[in-house]
Design a protein around this motif. Structure first.
Motif, PDB file in Angstrom:
ATOM      1  N   SER A  53       0.659  -1.193  -0.109  1.00 55.59           N
ATOM      2  CA  SER A  53      -0.017   0.054  -0.004  1.00 55.59           C
ATOM      3  C   SER A  53       0.742   1.184  -0.114  1.00 55.59           C
ATOM      4  O   SER A  53       0.339   2.182  -0.644  1.00 55.59           O
ATOM      5  CB  SER A  53      -1.024  -0.004   1.193  1.00 55.59           C
ATOM      6  N   GLN A  54       2.151   1.295   0.411  1.00 56.77           N
ATOM      7  CA  GLN A  54       2.927   2.335   0.622  1.00 56.77           C
ATOM      8  C   GLN A  54       3.747   2.514  -0.635  1.00 56.77           C
ATOM      9  O   GLN A  54       4.154   3.791  -1.019  1.00 56.77           O
ATOM     10  CB  GLN A  54       3.675   2.222   1.741  1.00 56.77           C
ATOM     11  N   PHE A  55       3.952   1.451  -1.279  1.00 52.54           N
ATOM     12  CA  PHE A  55       4.821   1.439  -2.413  1.00 52.54           C
ATOM     13  C   PHE A  55       4.033   0.715  -3.687  1.00 52.54           C
ATOM     14  O   PHE A  55       4.293  -0.496  -4.113  1.00 52.54           O
ATOM     15  CB  PHE A  55       6.248   0.773  -2.305  1.00 52.54           C
ATOM     16  N   PRO A  56       3.250   1.480  -4.283  1.00 54.49           N
ATOM     17  CA  PRO A  56       2.266   0.961  -5.501  1.00 54.49           C
ATOM     18  C   PRO A  56       2.785   0.482  -6.860  1.00 54.49           C
ATOM     19  O   PRO A  56       2.394  -0.288  -7.385  1.00 54.49           O
ATOM     20  CB  PRO A  56       1.067   1.732  -5.480  1.00 54.49           C
ATOM     21  N   LEU A  57       4.087   1.480  -6.961  1.00 56.40           N
ATOM     22  CA  LEU A  57       4.940   1.117  -8.199  1.00 56.40           C
ATOM     23  C   LEU A  57       5.702  -0.195  -8.397  1.00 56.40           C
ATOM     24  O   LEU A  57       6.053  -0.642  -7.056  1.00 56.40           O
ATOM     25  CB  LEU A  57       5.778   2.317  -8.631  1.00 56.40           C
ATOM     26  N   PRO A  58       6.178  -0.665  -9.339  1.00 62.12           N
ATOM     27  CA  PRO A  58       6.925  -1.770  -9.109  1.00 62.12           C
ATOM     28  C   PRO A  58       8.488  -1.391  -8.644  1.00 62.12           C
ATOM     29  O   PRO A  58       8.751  -0.273  -8.579  1.00 62.12           O
ATOM     30  CB  PRO A  58       7.147  -2.110 -10.657  1.00 62.12           C
ATOM     31  N   GLN A  94       8.721   3.860 -19.665  1.00 65.41           N
ATOM     32  CA  GLN A  94       8.111   5.336 -19.901  1.00 65.41           C
ATOM     33  C   GLN A  94       8.498   6.438 -18.807  1.00 65.41           C
ATOM     34  O   GLN A  94       8.894   7.574 -19.180  1.00 65.41           O
ATOM     35  CB  GLN A  94       6.680   4.898 -19.690  1.00 65.41           C
ATOM     36  N   LEU A  95       8.763   5.836 -17.469  1.00 64.00           N
ATOM     37  CA  LEU A  95       9.109   6.436 -16.395  1.00 64.00           C
ATOM     38  C   LEU A  95      10.341   7.068 -16.569  1.00 64.00           C
ATOM     39  O   LEU A  95      10.750   8.094 -16.547  1.00 64.00           O
ATOM     40  CB  LEU A  95       8.947   5.940 -15.124  1.00 64.00           C
ATOM     41  N   PHE A 139       6.044  13.864  -8.095  1.00 66.51           N
ATOM     42  CA  PHE A 139       5.395  14.206  -9.306  1.00 66.51           C
ATOM     43  C   PHE A 139       5.405  12.924 -10.103  1.00 66.51           C
ATOM     44  O   PHE A 139       4.319  12.415 -10.890  1.00 66.51           O
ATOM     45  CB  PHE A 139       5.920  15.426 -10.153  1.00 66.51           C
ATOM     46  N   TYR A 140       6.555  12.544 -10.409  1.00 62.09           N
ATOM     47  CA  TYR A 140       6.813  11.367 -11.270  1.00 62.09           C
ATOM     48  C   TYR A 140       6.115  10.243 -10.575  1.00 62.09           C
ATOM     49  O   TYR A 140       5.539   9.345 -11.547  1.00 62.09           O
ATOM     50  CB  TYR A 140       8.234  11.085 -11.566  1.00 62.09           C
ATOM     51  N   GLU A 141       6.238   9.969  -9.582  1.00 62.07           N
ATOM     52  CA  GLU A 141       5.478   8.634  -8.864  1.00 62.07           C
ATOM     53  C   GLU A 141       3.792   8.848  -8.942  1.00 62.07           C
ATOM     54  O   GLU A 141       3.287   7.763  -9.488  1.00 62.07           O
ATOM     55  CB  GLU A 141       5.567   8.621  -7.314  1.00 62.07           C
ATOM     56  N   ILE A 142       3.284   9.979  -8.772  1.00 61.08           N
ATOM     57  CA  ILE A 142       2.011  10.159  -9.130  1.00 61.08           C
ATOM     58  C   ILE A 142       1.428   9.948 -10.690  1.00 61.08           C
ATOM     59  O   ILE A 142       0.639   9.340 -10.902  1.00 61.08           O
ATOM     60  CB  ILE A 142       1.653  11.542  -8.573  1.00 61.08           C
ATOM     61  N   GLU A 143       2.356  10.692 -11.531  1.00 58.50           N
ATOM     62  CA  GLU A 143       1.968  10.531 -12.910  1.00 58.50           C
ATOM     63  C   GLU A 143       2.290   9.046 -13.290  1.00 58.50           C
ATOM     64  O   GLU A 143       1.428   8.595 -14.072  1.00 58.50           O
ATOM     65  CB  GLU A 143       2.784  11.535 -13.491  1.00 58.50           C
ATOM     66  N   ALA A 144       3.160   8.272 -12.781  1.00 57.95           N
ATOM     67  CA  ALA A 144       3.319   6.968 -13.354  1.00 57.95           C
ATOM     68  C   ALA A 144       2.384   6.119 -12.785  1.00 57.95           C
ATOM     69  O   ALA A 144       1.999   5.222 -13.673  1.00 57.95           O
ATOM     70  CB  ALA A 144       4.633   6.388 -12.693  1.00 57.95           C
TER      71      ALA A 144
END
Length: 141
Positions: free
Chosen positions: A15-20, A52-53, A38-43
């Motif tokens: 839940s704290q780290f939703p990206l890979p 892409q990131l 910003f990058y985390e939210i946009e990703a």
């Protein structure tokens, strides 16, 4: 039946780290905490792959967005994560594009852009070989 103590920890971490994990490894190179967020939210919003990131970070998407005319609005919108967040056509058109493959200067005309795009398109089609054609520079549909 035994209860694992690691499962709640894994759920919490997920839940704290939703990206890979590889996305966070890539984000480690971003030193500005606002840019990181910003990058985390946009990703998350855009469903970006790690490639892409990486491309967005390398093309300084955060900085280009900050330089846009409505930077406060763009940053606020970029900061909101909504399930039904839909990109409107007028927003997509106003988004800045980086066309570094065209080697254009900072300021260029529409005809310069067209010329550079067609030049790269022609060389790409030639690279593909037989079976592809370039019909015209501007063709009425």
């Amino acid at each position: 039946m035994s209860i694992s103590l690691t499962e709640p920890l894994l759920v919490y971490c997920a839940s704290q780290f939703p990206l890979p994990w590889s996305a966070y490894v890539r984000l480690l190179s971003v030193t500005n905490s606002y840019a990181w967020e910003f990058y985390e939210i946009e990703a998350l919003r855009g469903g970006w792959s790690v490639r892409q990131l990486d491309r967005q970070i390398n093309s300084q998407f955060y900085e280009r967005t900050a330089l846009s005319k409505d930077k406060v609005g763009m940053l606020k919108k970029g900061g909101l994560v909504q399930d039904d967040d839909i990109l409107m056509p007028e927003e997509a058109i106003k988004d800045p594009y980086v066309l570094e493959i065209l080697n254009l200067k900072d300021e260029y005309s529409e005809s310069d852009l067209e010329e550079a795009l067609i030049k790269h398109l022609q060389s790409f089609l030639l690279e593909l070989g037989d079976g592809f054609t370039f019909v015209a520079r501007q063709k009425r549909l």
